[in-house]
Design a protein around this motif. Sequence first.
Motif, PDB file in Angstrom:
ATOM      1  N   GLU A 396     -21.544 -90.515 -18.273  1.00  0.00           N
ATOM      2  CA  GLU A 396     -21.283 -91.012 -19.624  1.00  0.00           C
ATOM      3  C   GLU A 396     -20.415 -90.072 -20.441  1.00  0.00           C
ATOM      4  O   GLU A 396     -19.429 -90.494 -21.044  1.00  0.00           O
ATOM      5  CB  GLU A 396     -22.608 -91.261 -20.351  1.00  0.00           C
ATOM      6  N   GLU A 397     -20.767 -88.799 -20.442  1.00  0.00           N
ATOM      7  CA  GLU A 397     -20.058 -87.858 -21.306  1.00  0.00           C
ATOM      8  C   GLU A 397     -18.708 -87.436 -20.737  1.00  0.00           C
ATOM      9  O   GLU A 397     -17.814 -87.042 -21.482  1.00  0.00           O
ATOM     10  CB  GLU A 397     -20.929 -86.618 -21.536  1.00  0.00           C
ATOM     11  N   PHE A 398     -18.549 -87.519 -19.415  1.00  0.00           N
ATOM     12  CA  PHE A 398     -17.296 -87.077 -18.791  1.00  0.00           C
ATOM     13  C   PHE A 398     -16.592 -88.198 -18.022  1.00  0.00           C
ATOM     14  O   PHE A 398     -15.605 -87.932 -17.324  1.00  0.00           O
ATOM     15  CB  PHE A 398     -17.553 -85.880 -17.872  1.00  0.00           C
ATOM     16  N   HIS A 399     -17.107 -89.415 -18.132  1.00  0.00           N
ATOM     17  CA  HIS A 399     -16.452 -90.599 -17.555  1.00  0.00           C
ATOM     18  C   HIS A 399     -16.232 -90.477 -16.049  1.00  0.00           C
ATOM     19  O   HIS A 399     -15.270 -91.049 -15.517  1.00  0.00           O
ATOM     20  CB  HIS A 399     -15.114 -90.870 -18.252  1.00  0.00           C
ATOM     21  N   LEU A 400     -17.097 -89.738 -15.368  1.00  0.00           N
ATOM     22  CA  LEU A 400     -16.925 -89.594 -13.928  1.00  0.00           C
ATOM     23  C   LEU A 400     -17.135 -90.930 -13.226  1.00  0.00           C
ATOM     24  O   LEU A 400     -17.865 -91.802 -13.701  1.00  0.00           O
ATOM     25  CB  LEU A 400     -17.891 -88.553 -13.372  1.00  0.00           C
ATOM     26  N   ASP A 401     -16.508 -91.055 -12.074  1.00  0.00           N
ATOM     27  CA  ASP A 401     -16.510 -92.332 -11.352  1.00  0.00           C
ATOM     28  C   ASP A 401     -17.538 -92.379 -10.239  1.00  0.00           C
ATOM     29  O   ASP A 401     -17.678 -93.416  -9.580  1.00  0.00           O
ATOM     30  CB  ASP A 401     -15.115 -92.573 -10.772  1.00  0.00           C
ATOM     31  N   GLY A 402     -18.247 -91.291 -10.043  1.00  0.00           N
ATOM     32  CA  GLY A 402     -19.277 -91.314  -9.020  1.00  0.00           C
ATOM     33  C   GLY A 402     -19.902 -89.963  -8.816  1.00  0.00           C
ATOM     34  O   GLY A 402     -19.407 -88.928  -9.284  1.00  0.00           O
ATOM     35  N   LEU A 403     -21.034 -89.975  -8.119  1.00  0.00           N
ATOM     36  CA  LEU A 403     -21.760 -88.768  -7.758  1.00  0.00           C
ATOM     37  C   LEU A 403     -21.971 -88.764  -6.254  1.00  0.00           C
ATOM     38  O   LEU A 403     -22.490 -89.743  -5.699  1.00  0.00           O
ATOM     39  CB  LEU A 403     -23.121 -88.707  -8.469  1.00  0.00           C
ATOM     40  N   ARG A 404     -21.549 -87.706  -5.606  1.00  0.00           N
ATOM     41  CA  ARG A 404     -21.915 -87.493  -4.209  1.00  0.00           C
ATOM     42  C   ARG A 404     -23.187 -86.667  -4.244  1.00  0.00           C
ATOM     43  O   ARG A 404     -23.204 -85.544  -4.743  1.00  0.00           O
ATOM     44  CB  ARG A 404     -20.783 -86.785  -3.475  1.00  0.00           C
ATOM     45  N   VAL A 405     -24.280 -87.207  -3.748  1.00  0.00           N
ATOM     46  CA  VAL A 405     -25.587 -86.575  -3.870  1.00  0.00           C
ATOM     47  C   VAL A 405     -25.822 -85.704  -2.643  1.00  0.00           C
ATOM     48  O   VAL A 405     -25.878 -86.190  -1.513  1.00  0.00           O
ATOM     49  CB  VAL A 405     -26.699 -87.624  -4.039  1.00  0.00           C
ATOM     50  N   ASP A 406     -25.954 -84.417  -2.884  1.00  0.00           N
ATOM     51  CA  ASP A 406     -26.035 -83.433  -1.815  1.00  0.00           C
ATOM     52  C   ASP A 406     -27.429 -83.401  -1.192  1.00  0.00           C
ATOM     53  O   ASP A 406     -28.442 -83.609  -1.871  1.00  0.00           O
ATOM     54  CB  ASP A 406     -25.707 -82.052  -2.399  1.00  0.00           C
ATOM     55  N   ALA A 407     -27.479 -83.140   0.112  1.00  0.00           N
ATOM     56  CA  ALA A 407     -28.709 -82.804   0.848  1.00  0.00           C
ATOM     57  C   ALA A 407     -29.805 -83.852   0.688  1.00  0.00           C
ATOM     58  O   ALA A 407     -30.978 -83.512   0.517  1.00  0.00           O
ATOM     59  CB  ALA A 407     -29.216 -81.434   0.397  1.00  0.00           C
ATOM     60  N   VAL A 408     -29.437 -85.122   0.771  1.00  0.00           N
ATOM     61  CA  VAL A 408     -30.431 -86.191   0.616  1.00  0.00           C
ATOM     62  C   VAL A 408     -31.493 -86.126   1.714  1.00  0.00           C
ATOM     63  O   VAL A 408     -32.668 -86.367   1.470  1.00  0.00           O
ATOM     64  CB  VAL A 408     -29.738 -87.569   0.592  1.00  0.00           C
ATOM     65  N   ALA A 409     -31.094 -85.788   2.934  1.00  0.00           N
ATOM     66  CA  ALA A 409     -32.067 -85.719   4.030  1.00  0.00           C
ATOM     67  C   ALA A 409     -33.187 -84.738   3.705  1.00  0.00           C
ATOM     68  O   ALA A 409     -34.358 -84.995   4.009  1.00  0.00           O
ATOM     69  CB  ALA A 409     -31.375 -85.329   5.330  1.00  0.00           C
ATOM     70  N   SER A 410     -32.841 -83.616   3.084  1.00  0.00           N
ATOM     71  CA  SER A 410     -33.869 -82.626   2.756  1.00  0.00           C
ATOM     72  C   SER A 410     -34.839 -83.152   1.701  1.00  0.00           C
ATOM     73  O   SER A 410     -35.970 -82.658   1.598  1.00  0.00           O
ATOM     74  CB  SER A 410     -33.217 -81.337   2.254  1.00  0.00           C
ATOM     75  N   MET A 411     -34.416 -84.131   0.922  1.00  0.00           N
ATOM     76  CA  MET A 411     -35.274 -84.720  -0.087  1.00  0.00           C
ATOM     77  C   MET A 411     -36.216 -85.758   0.514  1.00  0.00           C
ATOM     78  O   MET A 411     -37.347 -85.924   0.050  1.00  0.00           O
ATOM     79  CB  MET A 411     -34.426 -85.363  -1.188  1.00  0.00           C
ATOM     80  N   LEU A 412     -35.760 -86.456   1.527  1.00  0.00           N
ATOM     81  CA  LEU A 412     -36.513 -87.592   2.052  1.00  0.00           C
ATOM     82  C   LEU A 412     -37.692 -87.190   2.922  1.00  0.00           C
ATOM     83  O   LEU A 412     -38.698 -87.910   2.994  1.00  0.00           O
ATOM     84  CB  LEU A 412     -35.578 -88.495   2.862  1.00  0.00           C
ATOM     85  N   TYR A 413     -37.579 -86.038   3.594  1.00  0.00           N
ATOM     86  CA  TYR A 413     -38.574 -85.659   4.592  1.00  0.00           C
ATOM     87  C   TYR A 413     -39.357 -84.423   4.142  1.00  0.00           C
ATOM     88  O   TYR A 413     -38.778 -83.383   3.829  1.00  0.00           O
ATOM     89  CB  TYR A 413     -37.899 -85.354   5.929  1.00  0.00           C
ATOM     90  N   LEU A 414     -40.674 -84.536   4.148  1.00  0.00           N
ATOM     91  CA  LEU A 414     -41.526 -83.399   3.805  1.00  0.00           C
ATOM     92  C   LEU A 414     -41.464 -82.304   4.864  1.00  0.00           C
ATOM     93  O   LEU A 414     -41.728 -81.141   4.572  1.00  0.00           O
ATOM     94  CB  LEU A 414     -42.968 -83.867   3.621  1.00  0.00           C
ATOM     95  N   ASP A 415     -41.136 -82.678   6.099  1.00  0.00           N
ATOM     96  CA  ASP A 415     -41.076 -81.694   7.176  1.00  0.00           C
ATOM     97  C   ASP A 415     -39.643 -81.280   7.492  1.00  0.00           C
ATOM     98  O   ASP A 415     -39.381 -80.742   8.575  1.00  0.00           O
ATOM     99  CB  ASP A 415     -41.754 -82.240   8.432  1.00  0.00           C
ATOM    100  N   TYR A 416     -38.730 -81.497   6.570  1.00  0.00           N
ATOM    101  CA  TYR A 416     -37.332 -81.144   6.798  1.00  0.00           C
ATOM    102  C   TYR A 416     -37.221 -79.643   7.060  1.00  0.00           C
ATOM    103  O   TYR A 416     -37.600 -78.815   6.221  1.00  0.00           O
ATOM    104  CB  TYR A 416     -36.479 -81.537   5.594  1.00  0.00           C
ATOM    105  N   SER A 417     -36.706 -79.285   8.234  1.00  0.00           N
ATOM    106  CA  SER A 417     -36.501 -77.891   8.633  1.00  0.00           C
ATOM    107  C   SER A 417     -37.780 -77.065   8.519  1.00  0.00           C
ATOM    108  O   SER A 417     -37.743 -75.890   8.147  1.00  0.00           O
ATOM    109  CB  SER A 417     -35.392 -77.252   7.783  1.00  0.00           C
ATOM    110  N   ARG A 418     -38.912 -77.663   8.836  1.00  0.00           N
ATOM    111  CA  ARG A 418     -40.198 -76.965   8.782  1.00  0.00           C
ATOM    112  C   ARG A 418     -40.927 -77.109  10.109  1.00  0.00           C
ATOM    113  O   ARG A 418     -40.877 -78.171  10.734  1.00  0.00           O
ATOM    114  CB  ARG A 418     -41.074 -77.504   7.647  1.00  0.00           C
ATOM    115  N   GLU A 419     -41.627 -76.070  10.485  1.00  0.00           N
ATOM    116  CA  GLU A 419     -42.425 -76.098  11.699  1.00  0.00           C
ATOM    117  C   GLU A 419     -43.810 -76.657  11.396  1.00  0.00           C
ATOM    118  O   GLU A 419     -44.201 -76.852  10.251  1.00  0.00           O
ATOM    119  CB  GLU A 419     -42.541 -74.684  12.275  1.00  0.00           C
ATOM    120  N   GLU A 420     -44.544 -76.921  12.464  1.00  0.00           N
ATOM    121  CA  GLU A 420     -45.922 -77.396  12.338  1.00  0.00           C
ATOM    122  C   GLU A 420     -46.710 -76.428  11.460  1.00  0.00           C
ATOM    123  O   GLU A 420     -46.645 -75.208  11.629  1.00  0.00           O
ATOM    124  CB  GLU A 420     -46.564 -77.485  13.727  1.00  0.00           C
TER     125      GLU A 420
END
Length: 728
Positions: A396-420
Amino acid sequence: MKKRRTISDAARRLLAGHHHDPFDVLGCHRRGRTWHIKALLPGAAAVEVVTGDARLPMERTPETDLFSISIDCKAEPAYRLRCHGGDGNWREFEDPYRFGTLIGDLDLHLFAEGRHQHLYRILGAHCCRHEGVTGVRFATWAPNATRVSVVGDFNGWHGLAHPMRVRGGSGVWELFIPGLAAGSNYKFEVRDQQGALHLKADPYGNAFELRPATASVVQAPSEFTWSDADWLQRRAHWDWQRAPVSVYELQLASWRRAATGEVLNYREIAPALADYVTDMGFTHVELLPITEFPLDESWGYQPTGYFAPTSRFGAPDDFRYFVDYLHSRNIGVILDWVPAHFPRDAHGLARFDGTALYEHADPRRGEHADWGTLIFNYGRNEVRNFLLASASFWLEEFHLDGLRVDAVASMLYLDYSREEGEWAPNEHGGNENLEAIAFLRELNTLTHGAHPGTLTIAEESTAWPQVTRPTWVGGLGFSMKWNMGWMHDSLNYMAMEPIYRHYHHDKLTFGLMYAFSENFMLPFSHDEVVHGKRSLLGRMPGDDWQRFANLRLLYTYMFTYPGTKLLFMGCELADPLEWRHAEQLNWALAEQPAHAGVQHLVRDLNQLYRRHGPLHGQNFTAQGFEWIDCNDATQSVLAYLRRDGERFLVVVLNFTPVVRADYRVGVPEQGVYREVFNSDSHFYGGSNVSNGTHIAGEASSWMGRPASLVLTLPPLAGIVLQWEPAGE
């Protein structure tokens, strides 16, 4: 003997620095017909109340900086304070503690529910006029603090000079400082429940000092006049799913620099970048994160200022100019945005009020061991609102045309890059981060609803289903997703010596099994040219001629394959070295024939992609692609059609350095076929093996097609043929 003035318990707590509401003590209070005025002014030698023409001396509470006076009158006196600082000078000012509350109950209610889209207008520091007086209003969220103060260069960074008040149980602290102007440096001094003090930059700050300094800076209201109304109107009705989208990814600090080696201002970069991107045929630029960040080496992926363009390149209005200028040249601007994690810097969000506030308290959910960063607590309404408001702010304030959302995979999985044992399952026993999923759906619903035509692009590297499907059918709601599988398979295949490629032909064909399961973007991003991975040219096998030919073939494959496109800066120059973030691109490469040839090729591929509907009109549907032959592993050749309705193009790619004469391919129609692109052209540095201007389609059926073409396939090259119906 003069009676010693007693100190109330509230005043003691104020002086001790842990009163949650200094307005309870300071300012003007009525008892009967008497008005009592109190002021806490650290370092003051003497203080007066100025009312009308009178100057009334205030009495110091012994051994403190608390001053008071009692005035008998019916109505609340209009007054100002006059302070002698011990330097021989008096200064007169409005009392901050005579003013009413700043934030409305509805704003606080929406924030508590996580639904305040424009929260950045409420929290933070804002120049304003309050009760007829100009100044700056401050507000921040610190629910577990025992005291929060505004400190800065205007009060000697003294924590007792401007303590804030908390608004009930909201955890929001606020204060209006009259007379304060834009340009002042400030932070919040936060006292936690153990009595420790934390000096924090403003999470909602709109400007910051240039690194390595870390203070927030009071920003004046924008004076920029936008001129992109037509662009925004067109964007709102833009059918992006059928449009060419070709993105030039760049980092502003290392794209181009001044002759002195210094980085350029947003205003200086804009015309040079617009000229270059227009000439090269890209439709958009994507900026590596410019949300304020303390460490150059993080490239912006560890931000501390979610509501401020970095001061490295100028002020917020300078960035507005940058976006507006690119829009005037019909270039969209996408921002790489990082809602997955944030750094542990002491001045930032980490343990903001002495507790895990923005981050998840459980380290199994709140820490990224790989990156040394902290993970947002998406289940907390106020934290979710912080991120949603940040997304709204940039669009809104800067009239940007989109957002590339970084590291979505790390957000989706609780075990992302984690061991048992290093992760905690969700309430159903699964590894899905249900709170992050809900946040992402809300993010996409909000951005697409409030800013039609803007794009959200997920960097998501797993097989998570329906990333780009609407939220109402169970999807995450993104516009597009980076096709990391295609990218890895393509680069791995191209890195092989051609003699071995026929053993791995499936790396080229497997991607079509899932190519239309999402709205894919094909990325050759900055991640592929750093950390020892080598440059794209550096990965190509063979001698110099073959390396450049392989790179030209790779780009031809990319631009004729289904999906939108993204190419990192310098890749179009065939830079032989990895990206160097501390210096500008090696623009001298464009003067060398082989590198200039690749640059010309990328320019022409962009034009080919944009000009021909079959290459973009059905980017995300199976109707836009047909195999002619995907099984010629022996000769490492691919042949396919790109369609858009009745129009089609024929693409044939030869992944070996062998010229293949009399190579027959089936085609849908007889008639004339014109070679509209050949990556082996001498113009690009190739060997100029060509099929001439026009090729006659033969009536001989082949590969299940009613007609066929007999072609000469150039070495390590791709050709694109356009069918021309009779009479055209």
